[in-house]
Enzyme design. Structure first.
Site, PDB file in Angstrom:
ATOM      1  N   ASP A   1      -7.690   8.814  13.048  1.00 48.66           N
ATOM      2  CA  ASP A   1      -8.011   8.540  11.645  1.00 48.66           C
ATOM      3  C   ASP A   1      -8.803   7.232  11.536  1.00 48.66           C
ATOM      4  O   ASP A   1      -8.466   6.347  10.751  1.00 48.66           O
ATOM      5  CB  ASP A   1      -6.736   8.460  10.807  1.00 48.66           C
ATOM      6  CG  ASP A   1      -7.033   8.581   9.313  1.00 48.66           C
ATOM      7  OD1 ASP A   1      -8.051   9.187   8.957  1.00 48.66           O
ATOM      8  OD2 ASP A   1      -6.236   8.047   8.512  1.00 48.66           O
TER       9      ASP A   1
ATOM     10  N   GLY B   1       3.873   7.425   3.341  1.00 53.60           N
ATOM     11  CA  GLY B   1       4.898   6.514   2.856  1.00 53.60           C
ATOM     12  C   GLY B   1       4.307   5.276   2.217  1.00 53.60           C
ATOM     13  O   GLY B   1       3.172   5.267   1.750  1.00 53.60           O
ATOM     14  N   THR B   2       5.121   4.225   2.218  1.00 55.34           N
ATOM     15  CA  THR B   2       4.769   2.981   1.541  1.00 55.34           C
ATOM     16  C   THR B   2       4.880   1.824   2.520  1.00 55.34           C
ATOM     17  O   THR B   2       5.764   1.802   3.370  1.00 55.34           O
ATOM     18  CB  THR B   2       5.724   2.737   0.349  1.00 55.34           C
ATOM     19  OG1 THR B   2       5.704   3.885  -0.495  1.00 55.34           O
ATOM     20  CG2 THR B   2       5.291   1.514  -0.458  1.00 55.34           C
TER      21      THR B   2
ATOM     22  N   GLY C   1       0.830  -1.193   0.000  1.00 53.10           N
ATOM     23  CA  GLY C   1       0.000   0.000   0.000  1.00 53.10           C
ATOM     24  C   GLY C   1       0.862   1.239   0.000  1.00 53.10           C
ATOM     25  O   GLY C   1       2.014   1.228   0.426  1.00 53.10           O
TER      26      GLY C   1
ATOM     27  N   GLY D   1       0.586   5.714   0.563  1.00 51.63           N
ATOM     28  CA  GLY D   1      -0.234   6.812   1.036  1.00 51.63           C
ATOM     29  C   GLY D   1       0.581   8.067   1.171  1.00 51.63           C
ATOM     30  O   GLY D   1       1.719   8.164   0.707  1.00 51.63           O
TER      31      GLY D   1
END
Length: 597
Positions: A382, A267-268, A262, A264
């Site tokens: 979140d 980062g990764t 994934g 975003g």
């Protein structure tokens, strides 16, 4: 025989005759017509002999010289049989053996001789032999056999004679060639040695530089503080592991793109396989943290690593040797809640209401634990469907604490920069920058509405006044039109009342003022009371057989319905990142897929 005054032997007083070829028998008689005793002193000539023609030439004195000779050279030519070579080769008993040739002598008979390049007896059963085999005919050098011939390979400093290739002569120019060659080779070897030495020194310097750089990052990221914290705990913090940069590079195949799970805003996330074959998710940040924040970061790492809740993704450790810290989490296999309830990646059926209610209850319990039962109060900040992961038993796992904040137990709110995802973001927090646990309550209320309606939290495909699911859902409830927004796939006569109760909880969670919202602990207790666990052997949250899974997921479930496609080498399982299509985010958070425990 008498000797004439002339230097010839014409047959008067002497005679000289050649023996004809092919002669088989010859008788020579020597007689004297008179007694020559009286003149022996003056002309004592009385000889008869056979001699090789080219070894004797008649002269006035030649016979006198014979007084001291007892042996004279003679050549005896002989031949085999009375057949020519052509006839003999066709008959039995042909005498010429291997590597020899036949020669016809005169009118009858033949002889054999070795072919060029061979020597020996042509009549021997083994025939003539290679000249290089038994002896070296080359005075200098090595004999090299050729078909019917040989040559001499000259040693260093010699060369073949132009007139005779079988002869080696001194090469006066060899020293002129060898000396520059030796000098050239010596210079090349010295240069190569210098290059190797320089590269070795450079590699050593680079390695020391790299080690110092890792030490610098380790200190800046709070590594020394973390070591002190671990030492002060006496090793009791077993779950906090410090990984080296090399370990994680190897685990991710040097962060190969096929390992990406994934991506975003921060980062990764990569799939990593550790030496013990355990699978982890590695969060590689794109943004470097400020050194002044290292103390806060280390405290968060220690607290998060101590969270032991079955519905929270565990932080296994971190790496502090890189510009930005790397976080290592457990790996969850079945992807995100969002992918299931919104039927992404070709799913043909959604989760049943019973399973949705179980997931909601477990998520609420996990958030309540973070708010009140952890070492320090943790506000997730979140909460959304893409940050709720499902393991192989469809047990909820709250994930992605990239935006989370720790609040001391004696504080009730914290002033921070606003972070979150539109559609889930608490409007009070957005306006005041005051972060409290009620901000998570609001976001969870939106997740409840997603579970009830199977609609995304924010969609620009809906009318402007209905883009935000919270506003849309509350308006329909106030207009007593709840049944119009509920997902038809989950509604039946048995669960209508439960759906209405859950909808009321969701409505209270999204009240504008945080003080009017319930706490996560209250929400978890209410949902727990409404949850109806089917009388099945797996317990309250685990699915133990395909038939049981089908009961919870719905009758239209396909065996592949809940496998989530993922980039990389997961085949049909895993999870993808994500904000739902159409989301407008202040800060896009990444979803970290993990393997269930």
């Amino acid at each position: 025989m008498a000797v004439d005054e002339q230097d010839t032997c014409s047959g008067v007083g002497c005679c000289q005759v050649s023996i004809p070829s092919g002669l088989k028998n010859q008788t020579v008689m020597l007689t004297s017509p008179t007694n020559r005793t009286g003149i022996w002193d003056s002309n004592p000539c009385s000889y008869a002999f056979i001699v090789q023609a080219d070894r004797f030439e008649f002269s006035r004195t030649s016979l006198q010289l014979m007084n001291n000779k007892s042996l004279l050279p003679a050549v005896l030519n002989w031949e085999i049989g009375n057949q020519s070579c052509d006839a003999a080769q066709k008959s039995e008993g042909f005498a010429c053996k291997r590597n020899s040739t036949c020669t016809t002598v005169g009118s009858a008979g033949y002889t054999c001789k070795c072919m060029p390049g061979y020597h020996g007896n042509p009549y021997h059963p083994d025939g003539c032999q290679d000249e290089c085999k038994d002896s070296n005919p080359c005075p200098i050098g090595t004999c090299i056999n050729l078909p019917g011939n040989y040559s001499c390979k000259c040693p260093e400093g010699y060369k073949n004679d132009v007139m005779d290739e079988k002869k080696c002569i001194k090469d006066n120019n060899s020293s002129k060639i060898i000396l520059p060659l030796v000098i050239s080779l010596g210079a090349s070897g010295g240069f190569l040695l210098l290059m190797v030495g320089s590269l070795w020194i450079y590699w050593g310097m680079q390695r020391r530089k790299f080690i110092k750089l890792k030490e610098k990052y380790f200190k800046e990221n709070g590594g020394l503080l973390l070591q002190q914290q671990l030492a002060s705990q006496g090793g009791s913090i077993e779950t906090t592991k410090l990984f080296t940069a090399e370990e994680l590079e190897k685990a991710t195949n040097n962060y190969h793109e096929s390992r990406i799970l994934g991506e975003g805003g921060y980062g990764t996330v990569y799939k990593g396989i550790l030496p013990d074959n355990s699978v982890v998710a590695i969060n590689k940040s794109k943004v470097n943290g400020a050194p002044a924040q290292s103390d806060v970061f280390i405290n968060e790492v220690i607290v998060l690593s101590q969270i032991k809740h079955r519905n929270v993704v565990r932080l296994l450790g971190c790496c502090l040797e890189t510009p930005a810290p790397l976080l290592v989490y457990e790996f969850i296999v079945e992807g995100t809640l969002s992918e299931h309830i919104h039927k992404k990646i070709g799913k043909r059926s959604s989760l049943s209401w019973e399973l949705r209610l179980n997931i909601a209850t477990e998520t609420a319990g996990a958030l309540a634990y973070l708010h009140s039962s952890a070492l320090m109060q943790i506000i997730h900040r979140d909460v959304k469907a893409t940050n709720i992961l499902l393991d192989e038993h469809y047990t909820a796992k709250v994930s992605d604490f990239g935006a989370s904040r720790l609040i001391p137990l004696d504080q009730t709110q914290l002033t921070t920069l606003v972070q979150g995802t539109f559609g889930y973001l608490d409007p009070e927090y957005f306006l005041t920058n005051q972060l409290t646990e009620k901000s998570d309550v609001y976001s969870f209320g939106v997740v409840l509405m997603e579970l009830l309606t199977s609609k995304v939290a924010l969609s620009f495909s809906r009318p402007e006044e209905d883009r935000n699911l919270a506003n849309f859902f509350v308006r329909f409830m106030e207009e007593d039109r709840l049944n119009e927004v509920l997902d038809d796939d989950i509604v039946n006569e048995r669960n209508v009342e439960t759906l209405k109760k859950v909808a009321e909880v969701a409505k209270r969670c999204v009240r504008l003022k945080g003080q009017d919202r319930p706490s996560m602990k209250e929400v978890a207790m209410e949902l727990e009371g409404m949850r109806v666990t089917p009388k099945q052997p797996w317990g309250k949250s685990e699915v133990s057989s395909p038939e049981d899974t089908e009961y919870l997921l719905g009758s239209a479930m396909n065996s592949d319905a809940y496998f989530v496609d993922v980039r990389g080498d997961f085949g049909s399982r895993g999870a993808t990142i994500g904000t739902t299509s159409g989301y407008d985010s202040i800060q896009i958070q990444m979803v970290m897929p993990y393997d269930g425990r």
